[in-house]
Design a protein around this motif. Structure first.
Motif, PDB file in Angstrom:
ATOM      1  N   THR A  64       4.290   9.089   6.871  1.00 36.04           N
ATOM      2  CA  THR A  64       2.857   8.347   7.106  1.00 36.04           C
ATOM      3  C   THR A  64       1.765   9.147   6.983  1.00 36.04           C
TER       4      THR A  64
ATOM      5  N   LEU B  74       9.301   2.815  -0.419  1.00 28.60           N
ATOM      6  CA  LEU B  74       9.032   2.586   0.935  1.00 28.60           C
ATOM      7  C   LEU B  74      10.179   2.961   1.934  1.00 28.60           C
TER       8      LEU B  74
ATOM      9  N   GLY C  82       1.718   3.203   8.185  1.00 28.36           N
ATOM     10  CA  GLY C  82       1.996   2.220   6.933  1.00 28.36           C
ATOM     11  C   GLY C  82       0.649   1.264   6.862  1.00 28.36           C
TER      12      GLY C  82
ATOM     13  N   PRO D  79       6.244   3.555   5.328  1.00 29.67           N
ATOM     14  CA  PRO D  79       6.271   4.468   4.273  1.00 29.67           C
ATOM     15  C   PRO D  79       7.318   5.893   4.975  1.00 29.67           C
TER      16      PRO D  79
END
Length: 571
Positions: free
Chosen positions: A370, A349, A217, A367
């Motif tokens: 990824t 997210l 992230g 996230p």
């Protein structure tokens, strides 16, 4: 009225390579670059002479970017190498040293430049064809199911940058982090066209290198006050947060008068009108169940407060650099207007939390898939951190190039010495018709081929700044002899492994001193291909970068040799 100065005629320089100033400048540049080469390279302190930023480095990108050259010949050379670095990031010093050595060695032969260029092109084609062939004895395949080769590639890059001031433990730690970060950027689902993600470097200076880490992230730095006020976030589901990304200012600023004239009705406040519009945006975001708002610029305090009361986290001053990876990571489209936007612009997210590293505070956006990660890069001071950042960026780029072409070349000077041995073997038994095709005598051909090989060997010798360099007669690899031993010593007692680490001194090998200034004996047999053990700790170079560097060095040397005159404006 100011006095007008008469226009000066242009300076015409014929046969520039015959001038002493060019030879001296080229030789000086070559010595500077050779002294920087390899893990034992000497550091250079670069500054502009009147104060300002001081750079301590041994990397070609930093040196050539800050080194001032005035002669047109050197400008051609440095511009060519810088263009190579911009495309491949690696092997800049190799390219520059080889190019300088080629020009110096060819110039000393007193053979017509047209003959040199023609034969040099032929020798280059022999090298490139060999490097591309399955029979090549100085390349290894990269298997992405086994990380050993990738780790060797990254470790080789980090250990070749002495200004990073890393010990063995720190090199191993960073090597694992860089490969891990690279793996994060590879998409788990490949469709028709795979696009690699992005690794964002987060600077933390004044901390131990071992404090560096990789997080999936994105990390967005936030002030301490804002960090303390972060709230729980509204969620669509247990593992989904809706995010809106704004690339326009949400501060409520008035229009710039330079953009045009605005007609305002009596008793209408522009400030209140803008604030009401922002609050309307906030209401729409709340109604659309957005849990996180990230703004590239500033968010008005009243809008922040409204969003906070409705459990919407607001992060402003994110900056331009995070917009692209954030959009890629979340699937959101940056919103460029507060007057109209569609809910379809929003992304999602998995989670959001907070992180602290030293005195810095971050919002960590995690996230669902990824493809974007953050490399928290630590080093003891600003100088070593800058050098380490360049090294990590080079390593990341090399791994990306290796995906396209999963090959690596043996490092430690072994590729250069092996190629020189191969060229000597290929050119020692040429027929008379080959010399007629090249329109040269056998003596001229052998002189040029020997100068080409000596140039390759001079790059390998540049890795040693105090020690002796040997090459074996079987594989054509480099072997380093520690300084202080007499040349009459029994080499077998002093050598443990070759420069790349692939050959051990367990065979009855014969060696000779690698001294490119004095020439070398003819090779009677083709250098053999060593067996590669996946468990070996090898020194490797990026195939794509060194392959291109070889071509750039030879082609630039040919261009310089072909210069018959320089016309320079003096005004």
């Amino acid at each position: 009225m100011s006095r007008l100065e008469a226009k000066k005629p242009s300076l015409f320089i014929s046969d520039p390579l015959t001038k002493d100033t060019v030879s001296q400048s080229l030789s000086l540049l070559n010595r500077i670059l050779k002294s920087c080469y390899g893990p034992a390279g000497r550091l250079k302190q670069l500054h502009n002479g009147v104060g300002g930023y001081v750079c301590i480095t041994s990397q070609s990108s930093a040196i050539l970017g800050r080194l001032s050259v005035s002669h047109p010949v050197l400008k051609v050379l440095t511009a060519s190498v810088q263009n190579h670095i911009a495309r491949f990031s690696d092997c800049g010093l190799f390219t520059a040293i080889l190019c300088c050595s080629l020009v110096e060695n060819f110039k000393s032969l007193h053979v017509p430049s047209c003959t040199v260029i023609k034969i040099c092109k032929h020798l280059l084609s022999l090298c490139t064809d060999y490097l591309k062939s399955e029979a090549c004895g100085c390349r290894v395949s990269v298997d992405f199911s086994n990380l050993k080769t990738l780790l060797c590639l990254v470790r080789s890059i980090l250990t070749s940058k002495p200004a990073c001031m890393l010990n063995a433990t720190e090199v191993d730690h960073l090597t694992m982090l860089i490969v891990k970060a690279f793996m994060f950027t590879i998409p788990s689902r490949v469709e028709t066209k795979a696009v690699l993600g992005k690794c964002v470097t987060v600077p933390v200076k004044g901390r131990r290198v071992l404090d560096s880490t990789v997080l999936p992230g994105l990390l967005i730095e936030t002030p301490e006050i804002q960090f303390a006020e972060l709230i729980s976030v509204k969620r669509i589901s247990s593992d989904t947060i809706k995010i809106a990304l704004f690339c326009v200012s949400m501060s409520g600023d008035l229009f710039n008068p330079e953009e045009g004239t605005i007609t305002v009705h009596h008793k209408i406040s522009l400030e209140m009108s803008e604030l009401n519009q922002l609050l309307n945006v906030g209401k729409q975001l709340v109604n659309d169940e957005v849990g996180l708002v990230v703004c590239q610029k500033v968010i008005h305090p009243s809008l922040k407060q409204y969003l906070k009361e409705n459990q919407v986290m607001a992060v402003d001053r994110a900056g331009l650099s995070v917009m692209e990876p954030l959009s890629q990571m979340t699937g959101s489209k940056p919103i460029a207007s507060i007057h109209s936007f569609s809910p379809s612009c929003c992304g999602s997210l998995k989670d959001v939390c907070t992180k602290s590293f030293g005195s810095k505070h971050f919002v960590h956006l995690i996230p669902n898939d990824t493809v974007v990660c953050s490399l928290v890069l630590c080093n003891r001071n600003e100088t070593t951190w800058d050098e380490l950042k360049r090294a990590c960026e080079t390593a990341e780029h090399v791994l990306q190039l290796t995906i396209k072409e999963p090959l690596a070349l043996l490092g430690g000077g072994c590729t250069e010495s092996h190629l020189a041995s191969y060229i000597r073997y290929k050119t020692c038994g040429l027929s008379t018709s080959s010399f007629k095709d090249a329109d040269c005598s056998q003596t001229q051909y052998q002189l040029i081929a020997d100068a080409f090989c000596r140039s390759l060997e001079s790059v390998a010798c540049s890795l040693s700044h105090d020690d002796e360099i040997l090459t074996d007669t079987v594989y054509g690899h480099c072997w380093l002899v520690p300084s202080g031993f007499p040349t009459a010593s029994n080499w077998s007692d002093l050598l443990s492994k070759c420069g790349c680490g692939i050959n051990r001194n367990t065979q009855n090998l014969k060696w000779r001193l690698l001294r490119p200034h004095f020439g070398s004996p003819t090779i009677q047999s083709c250098p053999k291909e060593p067996s590669v053990d996946a468990a070996d700790l090898l020194t490797l170079d990026c195939f794509a970068a060194k392959y291109s560097g070889l071509q750039v060095a030879v082609e630039t040397a040919n261009l310089i040799l072909d210069l018959s005159c320089i016309i320079e404006d003096q005004n």
